[in-house]
Motif scaffolding. Structure first.
Motif, mmCIF file in Angstrom:
data_model
loop_
_atom_site.group_PDB
_atom_site.id
_atom_site.type_symbol
_atom_site.label_atom_id
_atom_site.label_comp_id
_atom_site.label_asym_id
_atom_site.label_seq_id
_atom_site.Cartn_x
_atom_site.Cartn_y
_atom_site.Cartn_z
ATOM 1 N N ALA A 7 -36.157 -60.689 -15.679
ATOM 2 C CA ALA A 7 -35.954 -61.165 -16.980
ATOM 3 C C ALA A 7 -35.038 -60.064 -17.974
ATOM 4 N N GLY A 8 -33.992 -60.373 -18.786
ATOM 5 C CA GLY A 8 -33.185 -59.715 -19.791
ATOM 6 C C GLY A 8 -32.243 -58.700 -18.664
ATOM 7 N N GLN A 9 -32.420 -58.609 -17.420
ATOM 8 C CA GLN A 9 -31.338 -57.820 -16.608
ATOM 9 C C GLN A 9 -30.063 -58.344 -16.326
ATOM 10 N N VAL A 10 -28.892 -57.700 -16.101
ATOM 11 C CA VAL A 10 -27.521 -58.443 -15.894
ATOM 12 C C VAL A 10 -27.312 -57.626 -14.576
ATOM 13 N N LEU A 29 -30.826 -64.972 -9.749
ATOM 14 C CA LEU A 29 -30.821 -65.919 -10.942
ATOM 15 C C LEU A 29 -32.415 -66.458 -10.816
ATOM 16 N N LYS A 30 -33.018 -66.667 -9.784
ATOM 17 C CA LYS A 30 -34.419 -67.351 -9.675
ATOM 18 C C LYS A 30 -35.240 -66.319 -10.357
ATOM 19 N N ARG A 31 -35.023 -65.187 -10.045
ATOM 20 C CA ARG A 31 -36.038 -63.907 -10.602
ATOM 21 C C ARG A 31 -35.601 -63.629 -12.067
ATOM 22 N N GLY A 32 -34.489 -64.268 -12.702
ATOM 23 C CA GLY A 32 -34.549 -64.131 -13.971
ATOM 24 C C GLY A 32 -33.263 -63.269 -14.657
ATOM 25 N N ALA A 33 -32.545 -62.885 -13.809
ATOM 26 C CA ALA A 33 -31.371 -62.171 -14.050
ATOM 27 C C ALA A 33 -30.184 -63.014 -14.485
ATOM 28 N N LYS A 34 -29.409 -62.491 -15.220
ATOM 29 C CA LYS A 34 -28.049 -63.104 -15.640
ATOM 30 C C LYS A 34 -27.003 -62.457 -14.804
ATOM 31 N N VAL A 35 -25.965 -63.352 -14.166
ATOM 32 C CA VAL A 35 -24.994 -62.670 -12.962
ATOM 33 C C VAL A 35 -23.778 -63.032 -13.407
ATOM 34 N N MET A 36 -22.907 -61.729 -13.103
ATOM 35 C CA MET A 36 -21.485 -62.255 -13.110
ATOM 36 C C MET A 36 -20.946 -62.152 -11.712
ATOM 37 N N LEU A 37 -20.658 -63.359 -11.160
ATOM 38 C CA LEU A 37 -19.997 -63.548 -9.879
ATOM 39 C C LEU A 37 -18.634 -62.868 -9.804
ATOM 40 N N THR A 38 -18.285 -62.368 -8.776
ATOM 41 C CA THR A 38 -16.988 -61.809 -8.686
ATOM 42 C C THR A 38 -16.636 -62.040 -7.338
ATOM 43 N N ASP A 39 -15.114 -61.989 -6.906
ATOM 44 C CA ASP A 39 -14.578 -62.241 -5.790
ATOM 45 C C ASP A 39 -13.350 -62.302 -5.747
ATOM 46 N N GLY A 138 -30.020 -47.834 -13.697
ATOM 47 C CA GLY A 138 -29.800 -48.909 -13.179
ATOM 48 C C GLY A 138 -29.925 -48.930 -11.530
ATOM 49 N N ARG A 139 -29.416 -49.892 -10.886
ATOM 50 C CA ARG A 139 -29.860 -50.191 -9.664
ATOM 51 C C ARG A 139 -28.228 -50.614 -8.758
ATOM 52 N N PHE A 236 -34.920 -54.343 -3.955
ATOM 53 C CA PHE A 236 -34.213 -53.186 -4.599
ATOM 54 C C PHE A 236 -34.162 -53.124 -5.983
ATOM 55 N N ALA A 237 -33.742 -54.368 -6.327
ATOM 56 C CA ALA A 237 -33.342 -54.671 -7.784
ATOM 57 C C ALA A 237 -34.767 -54.640 -8.744
ATOM 58 N N SER A 238 -35.853 -54.804 -8.034
ATOM 59 C CA SER A 238 -37.018 -55.272 -8.836
ATOM 60 C C SER A 238 -37.708 -53.975 -9.062
#
Length: 259
Positions: A7-10, A29-39, A138-139, A236-238
């Motif tokens: 939560a609160g992580q981007v 997302l399930k774990r509470g992050a906001k996500v910028m999808l890129t491709d 950061g990670r 690894f992000a946790s």
């Protein structure tokens, strides 16, 4: 009620349109992050719309990992949209051309090195600069492969490019630790993604397909599902991995135990 661990992580995820990238995005997302999808693919727009429709905090932008300016622009867009960048997952990769070593062209070789190695370098550099400027660490997480652990026939360029990722990860972890930035990678074995299934079915090359099906049938725990890789990335992000850096988690169902 306990808040989700991210939560609160981007996060920014490359190659997020489908396959591993989408699975990683959904897990974060399930774990509470906001996500910028890129491709580099336009499919990212539809994927983002689907996730936004379920109430998730997502956005998308185009990113070509072989172009440092494109990576920088995506990082700036993420910070502008969400106010920060905490997690950078470089999932984008190339594996669609498999040839015997005697048939590899300079163009084949360069495509692998540009996307799988140089792209990782650019992503580490850009993500680290943003994280250092923010001052709260950061990670950074890359996607390697079991091809970093053992060679496969007709995959010299792929194996060489993927085997460089764990060492780049270690070097970056060593240098960036002083800023509170961890750098790790996940090495998937055969996984039921769109690209893997195209190889296994023989759609890309019938001979390679036959070899892959025979080899994959022997994996003790069977082929991965994308969520298996996504949960390793999420580790690894946790908070649980706050002291883990320069490491590679291999997720492959026991296939490397075979001769």
């Amino acid at each position: 009620m306990t808040e989700p661990e991210l939560a609160g992580q981007v996060a920014l995820v490359t190659g997020a349109s489908y396959g591993l990238g989408r699975a990683i995005t959904e897990e974060l997302l399930k774990r509470g992050a906001k996500v910028m999808l890129t491709d580099i693919s336009d499919r990212v727009e539809a994927t983002t719309a689907e996730l936004a429709a379920t109430g998730h905090a997502v956005a998308h932008t185009r990113l070509d990992v072989t172009d440092r300016a494109s990576v920088d622009a995506a990082v700036r867009e993420t910070v502008s949209r969400f106010g920060r960048l905490d997690i950078f997952v470089n999932n984008a990769g190339w594996s669609k051309v498999m040839k015997p070593i005697l048939e590899l062209t300079a163009e084949d070789w360069d495509a692998y090195m540009d996307i799988n190695i140089r792209g990782n370098l650019f992503c580490i550099q850009s993500a680290a600069e943003a994280m250092i400027a923010q001052g709260h660490g950061g990670r950074i997480i890359a996607i390697a492969s079991t091809a970093a652990c053992k060679p496969y026939k007709r995959a010299a360029a792929y194996c060489t490019s993927k085997s460089a990722i764990p060492m780049l990860t270690k070097a970056a972890a060593l240098e960036l630790g002083e800023f509170g930035i961890t750098v790790n990678c996940v090495a998937p074995g055969p996984t039921t993604t769109e690209t893997n299934l195209a190889h296994s079915s023989g759609a890309i090359d019938p001979k390679i397909g036959e070899e892959k099906r025979r080899r994959e049938a022997l994996i003790p725990l069977g082929k991965n599902d994308p969520v298996d890789i996504a949960t390793a990335v999420a580790y690894f992000a946790s908070p649980a991995a706050r002291r883990v850096t320069g490491q590679m988690i291999v997720v492959e169902g026991g296939g490397l135990l075979l001769s």
